[in-house]
Write a protein that holds these residues in place. Sequence first.
Motif, PDB file in Angstrom:
ATOM      1  N   THR A 272       0.806  -1.215   0.000  1.00 52.28           N
ATOM      2  CA  THR A 272       0.000   0.000   0.000  1.00 52.28           C
ATOM      3  C   THR A 272       0.841   1.268   0.000  1.00 52.28           C
ATOM      4  N   LEU A 273       0.568   2.139  -0.946  1.00 55.86           N
ATOM      5  CA  LEU A 273       1.148   3.470  -0.970  1.00 55.86           C
ATOM      6  C   LEU A 273       0.346   4.350  -0.024  1.00 55.86           C
ATOM      7  N   SER A 274       1.021   4.973   0.944  1.00 55.68           N
ATOM      8  CA  SER A 274       0.307   5.789   1.920  1.00 55.68           C
ATOM      9  C   SER A 274      -0.140   7.119   1.311  1.00 55.68           C
ATOM     10  N   ILE A 275      -1.146   7.712   1.928  1.00 57.20           N
ATOM     11  CA  ILE A 275      -1.651   9.017   1.519  1.00 57.20           C
ATOM     12  C   ILE A 275      -1.029  10.057   2.449  1.00 57.20           C
ATOM     13  N   PRO A 276      -0.226  10.987   1.949  1.00 61.35           N
ATOM     14  CA  PRO A 276       0.410  11.980   2.830  1.00 61.35           C
ATOM     15  C   PRO A 276      -0.624  12.922   3.431  1.00 61.35           C
ATOM     16  N   ALA A 277      -0.412  13.322   4.675  1.00 58.14           N
ATOM     17  CA  ALA A 277      -1.331  14.258   5.321  1.00 58.14           C
ATOM     18  C   ALA A 277      -1.325  15.597   4.602  1.00 58.14           C
ATOM     19  N   GLN A 278      -0.158  15.957   4.030  1.00 56.88           N
ATOM     20  CA  GLN A 278      -0.048  17.206   3.279  1.00 56.88           C
ATOM     21  C   GLN A 278       0.933  16.984   2.135  1.00 56.88           C
TER      22      GLN A 278
ATOM     23  N   ALA B 225      -4.050  20.688   1.994  1.00 52.05           N
ATOM     24  CA  ALA B 225      -4.392  19.917   3.188  1.00 52.05           C
ATOM     25  C   ALA B 225      -5.262  18.726   2.809  1.00 52.05           C
ATOM     26  N   VAL B 226      -4.753  17.524   3.050  1.00 58.35           N
ATOM     27  CA  VAL B 226      -5.515  16.303   2.800  1.00 58.35           C
ATOM     28  C   VAL B 226      -6.180  15.826   4.085  1.00 58.35           C
ATOM     29  N   VAL B 227      -5.448  15.938   5.181  1.00 64.96           N
ATOM     30  CA  VAL B 227      -5.965  15.551   6.492  1.00 64.96           C
ATOM     31  C   VAL B 227      -5.820  16.745   7.432  1.00 64.96           C
TER      32      VAL B 227
ATOM     33  N   MET C 288      -8.811  13.470  19.294  1.00 67.52           N
ATOM     34  CA  MET C 288      -8.393  13.972  17.992  1.00 67.52           C
ATOM     35  C   MET C 288      -9.388  13.521  16.933  1.00 67.52           C
ATOM     36  N   VAL C 289      -9.956  14.475  16.210  1.00 72.25           N
ATOM     37  CA  VAL C 289     -10.881  14.210  15.116  1.00 72.25           C
ATOM     38  C   VAL C 289     -10.204  14.658  13.829  1.00 72.25           C
ATOM     39  N   TYR C 290     -10.392  13.885  12.742  1.00 77.58           N
ATOM     40  CA  TYR C 290      -9.715  14.201  11.492  1.00 77.58           C
ATOM     41  C   TYR C 290     -10.728  14.445  10.377  1.00 77.58           C
ATOM     42  N   HIS C 291     -10.463  15.461   9.593  1.00 71.59           N
ATOM     43  CA  HIS C 291     -11.288  15.775   8.431  1.00 71.59           C
ATOM     44  C   HIS C 291     -10.469  15.444   7.192  1.00 71.59           C
TER      45      HIS C 291
END
Length: 211
Positions: A9-15, A21-23, A36-39
């Motif tokens: 699996t290729l990870s998804i960068p937070a930024q 901004a992805v996360v 902690m809540v993530y959008h």
Amino acid sequence: MMSTRVDLTLSIPAQPADGTAVVTPEELRIQNYTGMVYHFRHDSMAGTYIDFPGHIKETADGFDAANYPMGKLFRVEATVIHLDRAGGSGAVTAAELAAACPKPFRGQALVLNALGARRFDAIESRSVWLGRDARRWIIERNIHLLVSDIYESKTLEGVFLDLFGAGITTVCLPINLSALTTPYVRLTALPVRFETVTQLPCRVVAELIQA
């Protein structure tokens, strides 16, 4: 029988590098602790992702990430084919696949490592692809799951249309395929159960089947 697990699996960068901004994390104070809540904001092709046949409207079969049978995505036996194609080398043929394929072909899935130790992003995009006879060869194996580091050409020859039309679910942008050192593995490719969604990121793991 022992097994070794390889994360494909290729990870998804937070930024990502462009700063988008992805996360976005958010702190939520609850009594005496902070949750902690993530959008999340990204498209369906972020990181390693899975395409069900319904990703193309014309090949939709009624299945999506929520109702696709888990048994067809969990520990599915797969045959592994390794090639060593350089970027810009064109269409992979059925003859190449047949020559490199372990004997006998086993399982209802196929892992195709067409680029050797190269990652999919180490070559010019879509400069190596599945030729028409290669697609036919894959379909004739009667598989329902394909994990590959190549698919379509720049001219869009209908690779996914052919595969989806044959009921084959595809996993795109996998990594670490060259680390699969056994001819057969067990694949697990589990996405989040989103209703109606037919393309989305997923976690993909291969268990090496030791002789």
